[in-house]
Design a protein around this motif. Sequence first.
Motif, PDB file in Angstrom:
ATOM      1  N   GLU A 113     -17.878  -6.438 -19.711  1.00  0.00           N
ATOM      2  CA  GLU A 113     -17.030  -7.256 -19.053  1.00  0.00           C
ATOM      3  C   GLU A 113     -16.190  -7.005 -17.980  1.00  0.00           C
ATOM      4  O   GLU A 113     -15.753  -5.760 -18.046  1.00  0.00           O
ATOM      5  N   LEU A 114     -16.260  -7.682 -16.895  1.00  0.00           N
ATOM      6  CA  LEU A 114     -15.497  -7.469 -15.657  1.00  0.00           C
ATOM      7  C   LEU A 114     -14.313  -8.095 -15.531  1.00  0.00           C
ATOM      8  O   LEU A 114     -14.033  -9.480 -15.497  1.00  0.00           O
ATOM      9  N   SER A 115     -13.091  -7.685 -15.470  1.00  0.00           N
ATOM     10  CA  SER A 115     -11.851  -8.186 -15.266  1.00  0.00           C
ATOM     11  C   SER A 115     -11.435  -8.103 -13.863  1.00  0.00           C
ATOM     12  O   SER A 115     -11.054  -6.981 -13.334  1.00  0.00           O
ATOM     13  N   ARG A 116     -11.354  -9.438 -13.478  1.00  0.00           N
ATOM     14  CA  ARG A 116     -10.972  -9.473 -11.736  1.00  0.00           C
ATOM     15  C   ARG A 116      -9.573  -9.503 -11.774  1.00  0.00           C
ATOM     16  O   ARG A 116      -8.975 -10.431 -11.519  1.00  0.00           O
ATOM     17  N   LEU A 117      -8.886  -8.159 -11.976  1.00  0.00           N
ATOM     18  CA  LEU A 117      -7.417  -8.088 -11.855  1.00  0.00           C
ATOM     19  C   LEU A 117      -7.012  -7.912 -10.257  1.00  0.00           C
ATOM     20  O   LEU A 117      -5.677  -7.684  -9.706  1.00  0.00           O
ATOM     21  N   ASP A 118      -8.046  -7.500  -9.397  1.00  0.00           N
ATOM     22  CA  ASP A 118      -7.948  -7.408  -8.258  1.00  0.00           C
ATOM     23  C   ASP A 118      -7.323  -8.567  -7.321  1.00  0.00           C
ATOM     24  O   ASP A 118      -7.960  -9.731  -7.490  1.00  0.00           O
ATOM     25  N   ARG A 119      -6.610  -8.275  -6.247  1.00  0.00           N
ATOM     26  CA  ARG A 119      -6.457  -9.340  -5.442  1.00  0.00           C
ATOM     27  C   ARG A 119      -6.700  -8.860  -3.669  1.00  0.00           C
ATOM     28  O   ARG A 119      -6.853  -7.844  -3.619  1.00  0.00           O
ATOM     29  N   ALA A 120      -7.180  -9.803  -2.888  1.00  0.00           N
ATOM     30  CA  ALA A 120      -7.474  -9.413  -1.332  1.00  0.00           C
ATOM     31  C   ALA A 120      -6.140  -8.831  -0.746  1.00  0.00           C
ATOM     32  O   ALA A 120      -5.027  -9.527  -1.018  1.00  0.00           O
ATOM     33  N   ASP A 121      -6.814  -8.113   0.107  1.00  0.00           N
ATOM     34  CA  ASP A 121      -5.383  -7.439   1.190  1.00  0.00           C
ATOM     35  C   ASP A 121      -4.266  -6.990   0.547  1.00  0.00           C
ATOM     36  O   ASP A 121      -3.310  -7.281   0.656  1.00  0.00           O
ATOM     37  N   ALA A 122      -4.733  -6.206  -0.747  1.00  0.00           N
ATOM     38  CA  ALA A 122      -3.479  -5.723  -1.762  1.00  0.00           C
ATOM     39  C   ALA A 122      -2.663  -4.786  -1.016  1.00  0.00           C
ATOM     40  O   ALA A 122      -3.149  -3.928  -0.263  1.00  0.00           O
ATOM     41  N   ASP A 123      -1.173  -4.457  -1.389  1.00  0.00           N
ATOM     42  CA  ASP A 123      -0.357  -3.725  -0.933  1.00  0.00           C
ATOM     43  C   ASP A 123      -0.374  -2.256  -1.637  1.00  0.00           C
ATOM     44  O   ASP A 123       0.100  -1.241  -1.123  1.00  0.00           O
ATOM     45  N   THR A 124      -1.277  -2.454  -2.774  1.00  0.00           N
ATOM     46  CA  THR A 124      -1.099  -1.376  -3.694  1.00  0.00           C
ATOM     47  C   THR A 124      -2.690  -0.981  -3.909  1.00  0.00           C
ATOM     48  O   THR A 124      -3.569  -1.995  -4.194  1.00  0.00           O
ATOM     49  N   GLN A 125      -3.199   0.242  -4.317  1.00  0.00           N
ATOM     50  CA  GLN A 125      -4.477   0.395  -4.779  1.00  0.00           C
ATOM     51  C   GLN A 125      -4.932  -0.340  -6.079  1.00  0.00           C
ATOM     52  O   GLN A 125      -6.124  -1.068  -6.365  1.00  0.00           O
TER      53      GLN A 125
END
Length: 567
Positions: free
Chosen positions: A342-354
């Motif tokens: 399962e791949l959880s796409r919790l990421d966002r583009a151009d994020a301010d934190t790692q």
Amino acid sequence: MASDSVRIGNASGFYGDRLSAVHEMLDGGSLDYLTGDYLAELTMLILGRDRLKDPSRGYAKTFLRQMETSLGLAVDKNVKIVVNAGGLNPHGLAVALRELAEKLGVDAQVAFVNGDDLAPRAAELGLGTPITANAYLGGFGIKAALDRGADVVVTGRVTDASLTVGPAASAFGWGYSDLDALAGAVVAGHVIECGTQATGGNYSFFREISMDRPLGFPIAEVAVDGSSIITKHGGTGGAVSVGTVTAQLLYEIQGPRYYNPDVTALMDTIELAQAGADRVAISGVHGEAPPKDLKVSLNHLAGTRNEIDVVITGLDVEEKAALFRNQFEAALPTRPAEMTWELSRLDRADADTQEQASALLRCVARDTDAKAVGRPFSATAVELALASFPGFTLTSPPGNGAPYGVFEPGYVDAGLVEHRVNQPDGVSVLIEPSPLRTEPTGDVSVPDSDVVYDWGPTRRAPIGELVGARSGDKGGSANIGVWTRGDAEFAWLDQTLTVAILKELLPEVADLRVHRYRLPKINALNFVVEGVLGRGVAENVRFDPQAKGLGEWLRSRVVDVPVSLTE
């Protein structure tokens, strides 16, 4: 309080609830009875594993800790205590309580109810060979213990609502033929069984609730006819409103018929009314004969489970996940019997934190052979640390995995279960099942509404602007109860939220069987989703394995909402 009603409080909704709640409830105001619910399907598996290690264990040890500071207070205030903390070993807990009472110098008469443990007879009853097999007993064993003068009644697996039914039946001398009264007590018990969920906990409209201090635990003032007032001690946090009570009524139910060993409560007959500040009246509840069979909670050890969680950061998340999966599966020394990704796409583009730039890839493996999912499985991921995608990292070091269990319901004729009460004086009494038992009628999933209203202009908005929700697990299935706070809103909800629309809003359940039930007297619909939790919470590796957030996910989904209703 009128003399024809009794105050039944509850101080525990699960094994691990607020430890101080028992003392708070005893010290906070008048009560006649204090109950505590410590058991759940997962808890029975945990206690079963405890008992495998040590046959003297198998009960909720925290209840003993609570009694160290509260048993004397309960006796002094003449509050009878009724709990299912006995788990798989109510006799053992009763002995420990008697020893504690002697140590404290408290004259407390302790009775225990057993007979629910069917594990030794599981094979002959056609239930297989589970590690735990416990029939859900009713409230008349508790009634018998209280009738004989018990100060504390410890049970094994009774239905949660039976903790309230037993005291009420004892107080008013109800028998099996008092179906409406028993059904009313079942409903009151269902409201208070989960503790602070009835006083504002896990409530969709939580911003309307006073959360500046610990939430008060609920009290049911049950009357001789089975009607009740739900309330809480004054000065405690939270609130008791038609909304908070409605939410709890919808928790972990199925159709309009709520089956219990002593009565079948008809949930579509319930009427609610605000009867004052933090006081909600429940009335109009009707009951039918109970089902012939008792439900049995069965837990099996299914094997060993292990998992790895890989952090993927930045660009090309899908490609990085595919690369690692291919490398990992190719490098495994032994392929487990079951392996899910399962791949959880919790990421966002151009994020301010790692962390906000990172996704999570999880692999869960199961096998009856512990070696196939042991340390070599998780160590394979570590070995790829310098040979896979850029930025590779794991959330934890390699581990050996752990045993897991699966839950399934069973059913057995109530006449084959020896429901017994063991009194403080050593007398053991057999509780006969209800003579009214019958084959259950069953509830039919209702069709979608064919009434069409013209609601005028609409706007796109989360459905949660108009709708509250409460969801939870029922074995491998889950329910989602949704309700509105007005008749017009319910008419819109009834027309709008069909099974087809629910599946569109919650794509994870699109391929599953969903039942839809109407409870119009409380402006509610209940959906039961079959199989969404696999073989139960202990086996499930879903992001939300007990479906507690399923209703809130639904509330966040955007639909066409009538402007007239939102204004």
